[in-house]
Design a protein around this motif. Structure first.
Motif, PDB file in Angstrom:
ATOM      1  N   PRO A  36       0.832  -1.211   0.000  1.00 25.56           N
ATOM      2  CA  PRO A  36       0.000   0.000   0.000  1.00 25.56           C
ATOM      3  C   PRO A  36       0.862   1.255   0.000  1.00 25.56           C
ATOM      4  CG  PRO A  36      -0.640  -1.522   1.758  1.00 25.56           C
ATOM      5  CD  PRO A  36       0.668  -2.004   1.216  1.00 25.56           C
ATOM      6  N   ASN A  37       0.468   2.253  -0.779  1.00 26.42           N
ATOM      7  CA  ASN A  37       1.166   3.536  -0.792  1.00 26.42           C
ATOM      8  C   ASN A  37       0.561   4.462   0.249  1.00 26.42           C
ATOM      9  OD1 ASN A  37       2.836   2.811  -3.018  1.00 26.42           O
ATOM     10  ND2 ASN A  37       1.114   3.213  -4.400  1.00 26.42           N
ATOM     11  N   GLN A  38       1.300   5.531   0.577  1.00 24.05           N
ATOM     12  CA  GLN A  38       0.862   6.451   1.618  1.00 24.05           C
ATOM     13  C   GLN A  38      -0.551   6.982   1.375  1.00 24.05           C
ATOM     14  OE1 GLN A  38       2.574   7.437   4.453  1.00 24.05           O
ATOM     15  NE2 GLN A  38       0.739   8.555   5.051  1.00 24.05           N
ATOM     16  N   HIS A  39      -0.839   7.342   0.105  1.00 28.50           N
ATOM     17  CA  HIS A  39      -2.144   7.928  -0.187  1.00 28.50           C
ATOM     18  C   HIS A  39      -3.262   6.904  -0.153  1.00 28.50           C
ATOM     19  CE1 HIS A  39      -1.019   6.419  -4.201  1.00 28.50           C
ATOM     20  NE2 HIS A  39      -2.305   6.382  -4.453  1.00 28.50           N
ATOM     21  N   GLU A  40      -2.902   5.613  -0.041  1.00 29.05           N
ATOM     22  CA  GLU A  40      -3.923   4.568  -0.033  1.00 29.05           C
ATOM     23  C   GLU A  40      -4.288   4.108   1.380  1.00 29.05           C
ATOM     24  OE1 GLU A  40      -3.257   2.224  -4.206  1.00 29.05           O
ATOM     25  OE2 GLU A  40      -1.737   1.937  -2.662  1.00 29.05           O
ATOM     26  N   PHE A  41      -3.749   4.781   2.383  1.00 25.13           N
ATOM     27  CA  PHE A  41      -4.044   4.382   3.753  1.00 25.13           C
ATOM     28  C   PHE A  41      -5.521   4.538   4.095  1.00 25.13           C
ATOM     29  CE2 PHE A  41       0.018   3.300   4.117  1.00 25.13           C
ATOM     30  CZ  PHE A  41       0.907   3.967   4.951  1.00 25.13           C
ATOM     31  N   ILE A  42      -6.245   5.326   3.292  1.00 26.03           N
ATOM     32  CA  ILE A  42      -7.659   5.525   3.568  1.00 26.03           C
ATOM     33  C   ILE A  42      -8.472   4.273   3.243  1.00 26.03           C
ATOM     34  CG2 ILE A  42      -7.627   8.018   3.271  1.00 26.03           C
ATOM     35  CD1 ILE A  42      -8.615   7.626   0.411  1.00 26.03           C
ATOM     36  N   HIS A  43      -7.913   3.357   2.459  1.00 22.05           N
ATOM     37  CA  HIS A  43      -8.653   2.153   2.081  1.00 22.05           C
ATOM     38  C   HIS A  43      -8.529   1.055   3.137  1.00 22.05           C
ATOM     39  CE1 HIS A  43      -9.817   3.633  -1.789  1.00 22.05           C
ATOM     40  NE2 HIS A  43      -8.574   3.809  -2.205  1.00 22.05           N
ATOM     41  N   LEU A  44      -9.500   0.144   3.102  1.00 19.86           N
ATOM     42  CA  LEU A  44      -9.559  -0.921   4.100  1.00 19.86           C
ATOM     43  C   LEU A  44      -8.432  -1.930   3.952  1.00 19.86           C
ATOM     44  CD1 LEU A  44     -11.297  -2.045   6.439  1.00 19.86           C
ATOM     45  CD2 LEU A  44     -12.570  -3.366   4.731  1.00 19.86           C
ATOM     46  N   TYR A  45      -7.920  -2.096   2.731  1.00 22.99           N
ATOM     47  CA  TYR A  45      -6.904  -3.128   2.470  1.00 22.99           C
ATOM     48  C   TYR A  45      -5.714  -3.057   3.412  1.00 22.99           C
ATOM     49  CZ  TYR A  45      -2.999  -5.426   0.039  1.00 22.99           C
ATOM     50  OH  TYR A  45      -1.911  -6.194  -0.262  1.00 22.99           O
ATOM     51  N   VAL A  46      -5.150  -1.873   3.586  1.00 21.96           N
ATOM     52  CA  VAL A  46      -3.965  -1.761   4.437  1.00 21.96           C
ATOM     53  C   VAL A  46      -4.289  -2.133   5.880  1.00 21.96           C
ATOM     54  CG1 VAL A  46      -4.259   0.710   4.958  1.00 21.96           C
ATOM     55  CG2 VAL A  46      -1.992  -0.316   5.067  1.00 21.96           C
ATOM     56  N   HIS A  47      -5.483  -1.789   6.330  1.00 16.29           N
ATOM     57  CA  HIS A  47      -5.879  -2.111   7.698  1.00 16.29           C
ATOM     58  C   HIS A  47      -6.089  -3.620   7.854  1.00 16.29           C
ATOM     59  CE1 HIS A  47      -6.322   2.177   8.483  1.00 16.29           C
ATOM     60  NE2 HIS A  47      -6.990   2.260   7.350  1.00 16.29           N
ATOM     61  N   MET A  48      -6.612  -4.257   6.814  1.00 14.45           N
ATOM     62  CA  MET A  48      -6.771  -5.710   6.859  1.00 14.45           C
ATOM     63  C   MET A  48      -5.406  -6.391   6.840  1.00 14.45           C
ATOM     64  SD  MET A  48     -10.259  -6.695   4.776  1.00 14.45           S
ATOM     65  CE  MET A  48      -9.723  -6.128   3.166  1.00 14.45           C
ATOM     66  N   CYS A  49      -4.451  -5.797   6.123  1.00 11.84           N
ATOM     67  CA  CYS A  49      -3.091  -6.344   6.130  1.00 11.84           C
ATOM     68  C   CYS A  49      -2.506  -6.304   7.542  1.00 11.84           C
ATOM     69  CB  CYS A  49      -2.192  -5.552   5.181  1.00 11.84           C
ATOM     70  SG  CYS A  49      -2.475  -5.891   3.426  1.00 11.84           S
ATOM     71  N   LEU A  50      -2.720  -5.203   8.234  1.00  8.42           N
ATOM     72  CA  LEU A  50      -2.216  -5.074   9.603  1.00  8.42           C
ATOM     73  C   LEU A  50      -2.936  -6.045  10.542  1.00  8.42           C
ATOM     74  CD1 LEU A  50      -1.837  -1.207   9.836  1.00  8.42           C
ATOM     75  CD2 LEU A  50      -0.013  -2.903   9.630  1.00  8.42           C
ATOM     76  N   MET A  51      -4.230  -6.238  10.333  1.00  8.67           N
ATOM     77  CA  MET A  51      -4.965  -7.220  11.135  1.00  8.67           C
ATOM     78  C   MET A  51      -4.388  -8.616  10.916  1.00  8.67           C
ATOM     79  SD  MET A  51      -8.964  -6.186  10.668  1.00  8.67           S
ATOM     80  CE  MET A  51      -9.443  -4.465  10.541  1.00  8.67           C
ATOM     81  N   LYS A  52      -4.124  -8.934   9.657  1.00  2.00           N
ATOM     82  CA  LYS A  52      -3.569 -10.237   9.317  1.00  2.00           C
ATOM     83  C   LYS A  52      -2.182 -10.406   9.944  1.00  2.00           C
ATOM     84  CE  LYS A  52      -2.922 -14.133   6.963  1.00  2.00           C
ATOM     85  NZ  LYS A  52      -3.433 -15.411   7.487  1.00  2.00           N
ATOM     86  N   TYR A  53      -1.376  -9.348   9.892  1.00  2.49           N
ATOM     87  CA  TYR A  53      -0.025  -9.393  10.461  1.00  2.49           C
ATOM     88  C   TYR A  53      -0.084  -9.670  11.967  1.00  2.49           C
ATOM     89  CZ  TYR A  53       4.798  -7.972  11.452  1.00  2.49           C
ATOM     90  OH  TYR A  53       6.107  -7.948  11.863  1.00  2.49           O
ATOM     91  N   LEU A  54      -0.970  -8.976  12.679  1.00  7.09           N
ATOM     92  CA  LEU A  54      -1.122  -9.193  14.115  1.00  7.09           C
ATOM     93  C   LEU A  54      -1.684 -10.584  14.392  1.00  7.09           C
ATOM     94  CD1 LEU A  54      -2.609  -5.713  15.130  1.00  7.09           C
ATOM     95  CD2 LEU A  54      -0.327  -6.576  15.699  1.00  7.09           C
ATOM     96  N   LEU A  55      -2.687 -10.980  13.608  1.00  4.40           N
ATOM     97  CA  LEU A  55      -3.322 -12.279  13.817  1.00  4.40           C
ATOM     98  C   LEU A  55      -2.341 -13.424  13.591  1.00  4.40           C
ATOM     99  CD1 LEU A  55      -6.026 -13.646  14.512  1.00  4.40           C
ATOM    100  CD2 LEU A  55      -6.523 -13.707  12.064  1.00  4.40           C
ATOM    101  N   ASN A  56      -1.422 -13.264  12.643  1.00  5.72           N
ATOM    102  CA  ASN A  56      -0.432 -14.311  12.388  1.00  5.72           C
ATOM    103  C   ASN A  56       0.462 -14.551  13.596  1.00  5.72           C
ATOM    104  OD1 ASN A  56      -1.382 -14.699   9.819  1.00  5.72           O
ATOM    105  ND2 ASN A  56       0.230 -13.537   8.803  1.00  5.72           N
ATOM    106  N   ASN A  57       0.666 -13.510  14.411  1.00  5.57           N
ATOM    107  CA  ASN A  57       1.448 -13.662  15.635  1.00  5.57           C
ATOM    108  C   ASN A  57       0.618 -14.265  16.763  1.00  5.57           C
ATOM    109  OD1 ASN A  57       4.267 -12.177  15.365  1.00  5.57           O
ATOM    110  ND2 ASN A  57       2.787 -10.965  14.227  1.00  5.57           N
ATOM    111  N   ILE A  58      -0.663 -13.943  16.768  1.00  5.53           N
ATOM    112  CA  ILE A  58      -1.558 -14.402  17.830  1.00  5.53           C
ATOM    113  C   ILE A  58      -2.045 -15.822  17.572  1.00  5.53           C
ATOM    114  CG2 ILE A  58      -3.798 -13.973  18.931  1.00  5.53           C
ATOM    115  CD1 ILE A  58      -3.314 -10.952  18.164  1.00  5.53           C
ATOM    116  N   GLN A  59      -2.427 -16.083  16.324  1.00  7.27           N
ATOM    117  CA  GLN A  59      -2.965 -17.387  15.930  1.00  7.27           C
ATOM    118  C   GLN A  59      -2.384 -17.756  14.565  1.00  7.27           C
ATOM    119  OE1 GLN A  59      -7.236 -18.127  14.554  1.00  7.27           O
ATOM    120  NE2 GLN A  59      -7.375 -18.741  16.696  1.00  7.27           N
ATOM    121  N   PRO A  60      -1.186 -18.339  14.544  1.00  6.62           N
ATOM    122  CA  PRO A  60      -0.478 -18.592  13.282  1.00  6.62           C
ATOM    123  C   PRO A  60      -1.278 -19.367  12.236  1.00  6.62           C
ATOM    124  CG  PRO A  60       0.983 -18.934  15.147  1.00  6.62           C
ATOM    125  CD  PRO A  60      -0.393 -18.734  15.721  1.00  6.62           C
ATOM    126  N   ASN A  61      -2.094 -20.308  12.655  1.00  7.70           N
ATOM    127  CA  ASN A  61      -2.830 -21.134  11.688  1.00  7.70           C
ATOM    128  C   ASN A  61      -4.253 -20.618  11.476  1.00  7.70           C
ATOM    129  OD1 ASN A  61      -0.663 -22.980  11.316  1.00  7.70           O
ATOM    130  ND2 ASN A  61      -1.180 -23.939  13.268  1.00  7.70           N
TER     131      ASN A  61
END
Length: 303
Positions: A243-268
């Motif tokens: 995601p580029n800086q101007h695209e932070f308004i979209h949900l995709y980047v936030h879902m990426c961060l959710m996925k990143y955190l979730l992978n640490n909390i629940q790897p599978n």
């Protein structure tokens, strides 16, 4: 002065048809409009209009596609709410555990540990209201058995009663000198306390949208997030998918961060499959409206 009168459902359907929305089954449309308000559905047909002033629809705009968008969005909220629940419980657990050991069980009401004392006072005021309203037997018994203790119940009781938003504010408000702030960030893959607060704030906002049944599809989200330059755990390797800086308004980047955190909390976890299945189920939904990137499923983050 606002002068529009309320329309009957039949008048609502007639107006939509006049404006060019294809509604072959008016009886079914009436059923939907009797359970989902015209104004709420309007958030989903707005993008189908060629003229936003006269509200004329583009050619081949269909009521069934409006309903499909609405249902997609509803299922997306349920999916994200489930993911956010796991992140919230993990954050709450880590805050309670690490800070209760580093400081004491009443660390959250210690003004010396926080940067913004006024913000903390507001957070504690809201927490007090939650505790006073609580029907939880643990809380009731604590106040009954410890009448002489004027402090809040310890963190492992009090913070179970508060919201994700309040937890994210508590974490973000901690002074950088509090060791647990970095410890929690490292355990969640965020390296240090610099990055995690913006992630939690954005996720808390999305959680509120989910809880209040607000639209996520094609929505510009407030605020920005700080991305790690070199994440220690699997992230996105193809530059076209970052995601580029101007695209932070979209949900995709936030879902990426959710996925990143979730992978640490629940790897599978099955976040990727659930999200992909949603797009398969609703093929007419444009992934670009969420800021999705090409081949996002193949990135290490989403594996």
């Amino acid at each position: 002065m606002f002068s529009k009168k309320a329309f009957t459902i039949q008048e609502q359907i007639a107006q939509l048809q006049k404006r060019g929305l294809h509604i072959p089954n008016t009886q079914l449309a009436a059923k939907y409009l009797s359970n989902i308000s015209y104004y709420r559905l309007g958030e989903y047909w707005h993008s189908m209009q060629s003229d936003k002033t006269t509200h004329q629809f583009k050619t081949n705009s269909k009521f069934k596609d409006v309903i499909a968008l609405y249902n997609f969005d509803a299922e997306l909220r349920l999916l994200l709410f489930d993911v956010i629940e796991k992140i919230e419980i993990s954050l709450r657990t880590k805050l309670i555990y690490h800070l209760s050991h580093e400081i004491d069980p009443w660390w959250f009401q210690n003004l010396d540990l926080f940067t913004d004392s006024m913000a903390l006072v507001k957070t504690l005021s809201n927490l007090q209201e939650e505790l006073e309203r609580s029907k939880d037997v643990t809380i009731k018994n604590h106040f009954k058995n410890h009448k002489d203790d004027k402090r809040f119940p310890p963190a492992w009781k009090s913070l179970e009663q508060t919201s994700f938003g309040a937890l994210s504010k508590l974490y973000g408000n901690l002074k950088p000198t509090v060791k647990s702030k970095d410890t929690i960030a490292k355990e969640l893959g965020a390296v240090n306390h610099t990055y995690l607060p913006s992630w939690l704030q954005s996720i808390a906002q999305i959680r509120n949208y989910c809880a209040h049944h607000s639209r996520l599809w094609n929505r510009n989200l407030p605020g920005t997030v700080k991305l790690l330059p070199k994440p220690p755990n699997p992230w996105i390797i193809d530059s076209v998918n970052v995601p580029n800086q101007h695209e932070f308004i979209h949900l995709y980047v936030h879902m990426c961060l959710m996925k990143y955190l979730l992978n640490n909390i629940q790897p599978n976890n099955n976040f990727r499959n659930s999200l992909n299945n949603l797009f398969v189920k609703y093929p007419n939904v444009d992934p670009n409206a969420l800021g999705m990137k090409p081949n996002w499923q193949k990135e290490p983050l989403w594996q």
